[in-house]
Structure formats: C-alpha cells, structure tokens
Design a protein around this motif. Sequence first.
Motif, short mmCIF file in Angstrom:
data_model
loop_
_atom_site.label_atom_id
_atom_site.label_comp_id
_atom_site.label_asym_id
_atom_site.label_seq_id
_atom_site.Cartn_x
_atom_site.Cartn_y
_atom_site.Cartn_z
N SER A 1 -35.34 73.06 -11.49
CA SER A 1 -35.25 71.62 -11.75
C SER A 1 -36.47 71.08 -12.48
O SER A 1 -36.45 69.96 -12.99
CB SER A 1 -35.05 70.85 -10.45
OG SER A 1 -36.16 71.05 -9.61
N ALA B 1 -32.16 66.67 -16.95
CA ALA B 1 -30.83 67.21 -16.66
C ALA B 1 -30.05 67.52 -17.93
O ALA B 1 -29.30 68.49 -17.98
CB ALA B 1 -30.05 66.24 -15.78
N VAL B 2 -30.23 66.71 -18.96
CA VAL B 2 -29.52 66.94 -20.22
C VAL B 2 -29.88 68.30 -20.79
O VAL B 2 -29.01 69.05 -21.25
CB VAL B 2 -29.86 65.82 -21.23
CG1 VAL B 2 -29.25 66.09 -22.58
CG2 VAL B 2 -29.41 64.48 -20.70
N ARG C 1 -31.15 70.93 -19.12
CA ARG C 1 -30.66 71.98 -18.22
C ARG C 1 -29.16 72.20 -18.41
O ARG C 1 -28.69 73.34 -18.47
CB ARG C 1 -30.96 71.63 -16.77
CG ARG C 1 -32.43 71.67 -16.43
CD ARG C 1 -32.67 71.60 -14.94
NE ARG C 1 -32.14 70.40 -14.32
CZ ARG C 1 -32.79 69.26 -14.15
NH1 ARG C 1 -34.03 69.15 -14.58
NH2 ARG C 1 -32.23 68.25 -13.54
N ASN C 2 -28.41 71.12 -18.50
CA ASN C 2 -26.96 71.24 -18.67
C ASN C 2 -26.60 71.88 -20.01
O ASN C 2 -25.66 72.66 -20.11
CB ASN C 2 -26.29 69.88 -18.54
CG ASN C 2 -26.35 69.36 -17.13
OD1 ASN C 2 -26.56 70.12 -16.19
ND2 ASN C 2 -26.20 68.06 -16.97
N LYS C 3 -27.37 71.57 -21.04
CA LYS C 3 -27.13 72.18 -22.36
C LYS C 3 -27.35 73.68 -22.29
O LYS C 3 -26.55 74.47 -22.82
CB LYS C 3 -28.05 71.56 -23.41
CG LYS C 3 -27.84 72.14 -24.79
CD LYS C 3 -28.76 71.51 -25.81
CE LYS C 3 -28.55 72.15 -27.17
NZ LYS C 3 -29.47 71.61 -28.17
N LYS D 1 -27.13 75.59 -19.64
CA LYS D 1 -26.03 76.17 -18.86
C LYS D 1 -24.77 76.31 -19.70
O LYS D 1 -24.08 77.33 -19.64
CB LYS D 1 -25.72 75.31 -17.63
CG LYS D 1 -26.70 75.45 -16.52
CD LYS D 1 -26.24 74.61 -15.34
CE LYS D 1 -27.23 74.63 -14.23
NZ LYS D 1 -26.78 73.85 -13.08
N ARG D 2 -24.46 75.29 -20.49
CA ARG D 2 -23.28 75.36 -21.36
C ARG D 2 -23.41 76.48 -22.38
O ARG D 2 -22.45 77.21 -22.64
CB ARG D 2 -23.08 74.03 -22.10
CG ARG D 2 -22.33 72.99 -21.35
CD ARG D 2 -21.85 71.87 -22.26
NE ARG D 2 -22.87 71.38 -23.18
CZ ARG D 2 -23.76 70.43 -22.91
NH1 ARG D 2 -23.78 69.86 -21.73
NH2 ARG D 2 -24.63 70.04 -23.81
N ARG E 1 -22.98 79.83 -20.58
CA ARG E 1 -21.58 80.02 -20.21
C ARG E 1 -20.73 80.37 -21.42
O ARG E 1 -19.90 81.28 -21.38
CB ARG E 1 -21.05 78.73 -19.56
CG ARG E 1 -20.04 78.95 -18.49
CD ARG E 1 -19.61 77.68 -17.79
NE ARG E 1 -20.71 77.06 -17.07
CZ ARG E 1 -21.18 75.83 -17.30
NH1 ARG E 1 -20.63 75.06 -18.23
NH2 ARG E 1 -22.18 75.35 -16.62
#
Length: 116
Positions: A49, A54-55, A57-59, A61-62, A65
């Motif tokens: 974290s 968060a933006v 981190r989410n990018k 992860k995407r 994936r």
Amino acid sequence: MILKPEPLKGQKKFKNLFQKGIKLERENFLIYYTPLFDFPLKYAIVINSKYGKAVKRNKLKRQVRAFLYQNGFLHLPFFGNLLIYFKKEFNLDYNSMKNSLINSFLELKKCLKNLQ
C-alpha cells in the motif's frame, strides 16, 4: 467449457501458500506457487500500500492480469495457487516487468520439473 484462472481467496489458502509454496525472489517482486491439484489455477496479485496511490496500484494490477491472461499462464501448469507480491520499491516499466515475469515463470517451471 473453458476453465479460466480464478482469484485466490481465503486465509487458509494464503497460509498454505506461504508455508508449503515454492518461493522465487526477484529484485522488485516475489512469486509464491503451490502445485496443488485444484482446478483451475487460483492467483492473487498483491501490491504494498506504500506503492503510490490507489490509481497507480490498480493500474499495475490490471497490467499484470492482462499479461497473465495473454501469455503468462502458458508457462505454468493449469492447477495450483499463485501469488505475485510487488515490493514497495517497485520501479519497472511494463516491458521490463513482463520480461522479468516471463523469466520467473520459466525458472518456476524448471523448479517444478526438479520436484517431480
């Protein structure tokens, strides 16, 4: 029917992964893999974290994936549990991360052959 990898959920599965799994350590991330005979493959992508907002981190992860669905899962057997943990000081661009993950999966595949 096509089996797709599913997200890894549950505290017991994570504990089992940390205790009995194969651990590959890289400069920027860790990979844990447990060759259980659960169908289909279950995976998790974890990012510290403290790594950006968060933006960001989410990018990441995407991107991971998407890479895994395109060609990363081809290097692994279609069973077991997989965890990719990105460290706080992660600083690779997408292509470097992709190449590093491919090399890690190939090394993991060699480890699995040695276990058999």
